[in-house]
Design a protein around this motif. Structure first.
Motif, mmCIF file in Angstrom:
data_model
loop_
_atom_site.group_PDB
_atom_site.id
_atom_site.type_symbol
_atom_site.label_atom_id
_atom_site.label_comp_id
_atom_site.label_asym_id
_atom_site.label_seq_id
_atom_site.Cartn_x
_atom_site.Cartn_y
_atom_site.Cartn_z
ATOM 1 N N LEU A 127 0.839 -1.197 0.000
ATOM 2 C CA LEU A 127 0.000 0.000 0.000
ATOM 3 C C LEU A 127 0.873 1.246 0.000
ATOM 4 O O LEU A 127 1.915 1.291 0.646
ATOM 5 N N HIS A 128 0.442 2.250 -0.735
ATOM 6 C CA HIS A 128 1.116 3.543 -0.694
ATOM 7 C C HIS A 128 0.361 4.389 0.326
ATOM 8 O O HIS A 128 -0.745 4.852 0.065
ATOM 9 N N LEU A 129 0.937 4.541 1.500
ATOM 10 C CA LEU A 129 0.284 5.313 2.554
ATOM 11 C C LEU A 129 0.757 6.758 2.499
ATOM 12 O O LEU A 129 1.949 7.039 2.512
ATOM 13 N N GLU A 130 -0.187 7.638 2.427
ATOM 14 C CA GLU A 130 0.115 9.060 2.356
ATOM 15 C C GLU A 130 0.368 9.608 3.758
ATOM 16 O O GLU A 130 -0.267 9.183 4.720
ATOM 17 N N ASP A 131 1.310 10.543 3.865
ATOM 18 C CA ASP A 131 1.588 11.175 5.154
ATOM 19 C C ASP A 131 0.479 12.178 5.447
ATOM 20 O O ASP A 131 0.376 13.209 4.797
ATOM 21 N N LEU A 132 -0.345 11.867 6.402
ATOM 22 C CA LEU A 132 -1.459 12.740 6.779
ATOM 23 C C LEU A 132 -1.196 13.459 8.095
ATOM 24 O O LEU A 132 -2.113 14.005 8.704
ATOM 25 N N SER A 133 0.060 13.468 8.528
ATOM 26 C CA SER A 133 0.383 14.046 9.830
ATOM 27 C C SER A 133 0.105 15.546 9.905
ATOM 28 O O SER A 133 -0.109 16.070 10.997
ATOM 29 N N ARG A 134 0.060 16.229 8.774
ATOM 30 C CA ARG A 134 -0.176 17.670 8.780
ATOM 31 C C ARG A 134 -1.665 18.009 8.738
ATOM 32 O O ARG A 134 -2.029 19.177 8.761
ATOM 33 N N ILE A 135 -2.506 16.973 8.662
ATOM 34 C CA ILE A 135 -3.950 17.186 8.597
ATOM 35 C C ILE A 135 -4.554 16.756 9.932
ATOM 36 O O ILE A 135 -4.283 15.652 10.390
ATOM 37 N N GLU B 16 -6.626 15.093 12.701
ATOM 38 C CA GLU B 16 -7.195 13.744 12.656
ATOM 39 C C GLU B 16 -8.669 13.732 12.261
ATOM 40 O O GLU B 16 -9.106 12.897 11.471
ATOM 41 N N GLU B 17 -9.427 14.682 12.774
ATOM 42 C CA GLU B 17 -10.867 14.698 12.499
ATOM 43 C C GLU B 17 -11.196 15.118 11.064
ATOM 44 O O GLU B 17 -12.324 14.953 10.608
ATOM 45 N N LEU B 18 -10.221 15.650 10.327
ATOM 46 C CA LEU B 18 -10.451 16.080 8.941
ATOM 47 C C LEU B 18 -9.875 15.101 7.913
ATOM 48 O O LEU B 18 -10.072 15.276 6.723
ATOM 49 N N ARG B 19 -9.168 14.077 8.358
ATOM 50 C CA ARG B 19 -8.476 13.168 7.436
ATOM 51 C C ARG B 19 -9.418 12.403 6.519
ATOM 52 O O ARG B 19 -9.150 12.268 5.331
ATOM 53 N N ALA B 20 -10.517 11.893 7.041
ATOM 54 C CA ALA B 20 -11.448 11.129 6.202
ATOM 55 C C ALA B 20 -12.011 12.018 5.095
ATOM 56 O O ALA B 20 -12.061 11.606 3.928
ATOM 57 N N GLY B 21 -12.405 13.227 5.445
ATOM 58 C CA GLY B 21 -12.915 14.174 4.452
ATOM 59 C C GLY B 21 -11.862 14.527 3.419
ATOM 60 O O GLY B 21 -12.152 14.614 2.216
ATOM 61 N N TYR C 71 1.403 32.490 10.627
ATOM 62 C CA TYR C 71 0.747 32.478 11.943
ATOM 63 C C TYR C 71 -0.246 31.316 12.018
ATOM 64 O O TYR C 71 -0.301 30.596 13.011
ATOM 65 N N GLU C 72 -1.020 31.125 10.963
ATOM 66 C CA GLU C 72 -1.995 30.033 10.914
ATOM 67 C C GLU C 72 -1.301 28.669 11.036
ATOM 68 O O GLU C 72 -1.755 27.791 11.765
ATOM 69 N N ASN C 73 -0.166 28.503 10.350
ATOM 70 C CA ASN C 73 0.588 27.246 10.422
ATOM 71 C C ASN C 73 1.119 26.987 11.827
ATOM 72 O O ASN C 73 1.138 25.847 12.295
ATOM 73 N N LYS C 74 1.558 28.046 12.501
ATOM 74 C CA LYS C 74 2.047 27.875 13.869
ATOM 75 C C LYS C 74 0.919 27.438 14.789
ATOM 76 O O LYS C 74 1.104 26.557 15.637
ATOM 77 N N ILE C 75 -0.249 28.019 14.627
ATOM 78 C CA ILE C 75 -1.397 27.630 15.451
ATOM 79 C C ILE C 75 -1.780 26.181 15.187
ATOM 80 O O ILE C 75 -1.991 25.403 16.115
ATOM 81 N N LEU C 76 -1.846 25.808 13.905
ATOM 82 C CA LEU C 76 -2.190 24.421 13.556
ATOM 83 C C LEU C 76 -1.170 23.449 14.118
ATOM 84 O O LEU C 76 -1.521 22.368 14.594
ATOM 85 N N GLY C 77 0.109 23.835 14.056
ATOM 86 C CA GLY C 77 1.162 22.983 14.605
ATOM 87 C C GLY C 77 0.981 22.754 16.094
ATOM 88 O O GLY C 77 1.138 21.636 16.591
ATOM 89 N N LYS C 78 0.647 23.811 16.814
ATOM 90 C CA LYS C 78 0.438 23.682 18.252
ATOM 91 C C LYS C 78 -0.798 22.854 18.561
ATOM 92 O O LYS C 78 -0.816 22.083 19.512
ATOM 93 N N LEU C 79 -1.846 23.001 17.765
ATOM 94 C CA LEU C 79 -3.061 22.216 17.965
ATOM 95 C C LEU C 79 -2.803 20.731 17.731
ATOM 96 O O LEU C 79 -3.330 19.891 18.438
ATOM 97 N N GLN C 80 -1.994 20.429 16.727
ATOM 98 C CA GLN C 80 -1.697 19.025 16.415
ATOM 99 C C GLN C 80 -0.845 18.393 17.498
ATOM 100 O O GLN C 80 -0.987 17.206 17.784
ATOM 101 N N LYS C 81 0.059 19.167 18.092
ATOM 102 C CA LYS C 81 0.910 18.626 19.155
ATOM 103 C C LYS C 81 0.135 18.409 20.443
ATOM 104 O O LYS C 81 0.412 17.491 21.191
ATOM 105 N N GLY C 82 -0.814 19.303 20.692
ATOM 106 C CA GLY C 82 -1.568 19.277 21.950
ATOM 107 C C GLY C 82 -2.654 18.294 21.904
ATOM 108 O O GLY C 82 -2.991 17.460 22.598
#
Length: 123
Positions: free
Chosen positions: A31-39, A41-46, A112-123
Motif C-alpha cells: 500500500l502507498h500510505l500518504e503522510d497525513l500528519s499535517r492534517i 485527525e478529524e479532517l483526514r477522512a474528508g 501564523y496560521e501554520n504555527k497555530i495548527l502545529g500547536k493544535l496538532q501537538k496538543g
C-alpha cells in the motif's frame, strides 16, 4: 472488539472466502500510505474523500507539491539536480503565495496560521 468492528471483520472474511476480493486493483503490492500528519485527525477522512474525488482546493495540491519538493531537496546530493528542484520549489511557493494573496491571506497570516495548527496538532 465492538459489534460494528466484528460485523465488518465477518463481512471481509466472507468476501475473501467467496473470492470477491481476488481482482482488487493493486492486489499483492504494498500500500502507498500518504503522510497525513499535517492534517488534523478529524479532517483526514474528508480530505481523503475529496482527494480521491479529485476536488481538493488548488492551494492544498500546491502545498502537497511543495512538501514533496522540500523532501526531495533533503535527499538530493547532485548540485545540478538540487538547483532544478529548488527552482521548481520556488515556482510552486510563488504560485501558492499569489493564490493566497488573491484570497486575502498574506504570507504573515499563513505563517501564523501554520504555527497555530502545529500547536493544535501537538496538543
Amino acid at each position: 472488539m465492538d459489534a460494528v468492528t466484528a460485523m465488518a471483520e465477518n463481512k471481509i472474511k466472507e468476501a475473501i472466502e467467496n473470492g470477491e476480493l481476488d481482482n482488487i486493483k493493486g492486489k499483492g503490492r504494498p500500500l502507498h500510505l500518504e503522510d497525513l500528519s499535517r492534517i488534523p485527525e478529524e479532517l483526514r477522512a474528508g480530505y481523503i474523500l475529496l482527494k480521491n474525488s479529485g476536488v481538493l482546493p488548488k492551494e492544498i495540491n500546491l502545498k502537497n507539491e511543495i512538501k514533496k519538493l522540500e523532501d526531495l531537496l533533503d535527499y538530493c546530493y547532485d548540485d545540478k539536480e538540487y538547483r532544478k528542484i529548488k527552482f521548481k520549489l520556488n515556482e510552486k511557493i510563488l504560485h501558492y503565495n499569489i493564490l493566497m494573496d488573491k484570497k486575502g491571506k498574506t504570507a504573515a497570516h499563513l505563517e501564523y496560521e501554520n504555527k497555530i495548527l502545529g500547536k493544535l496538532q501537538k496538543g
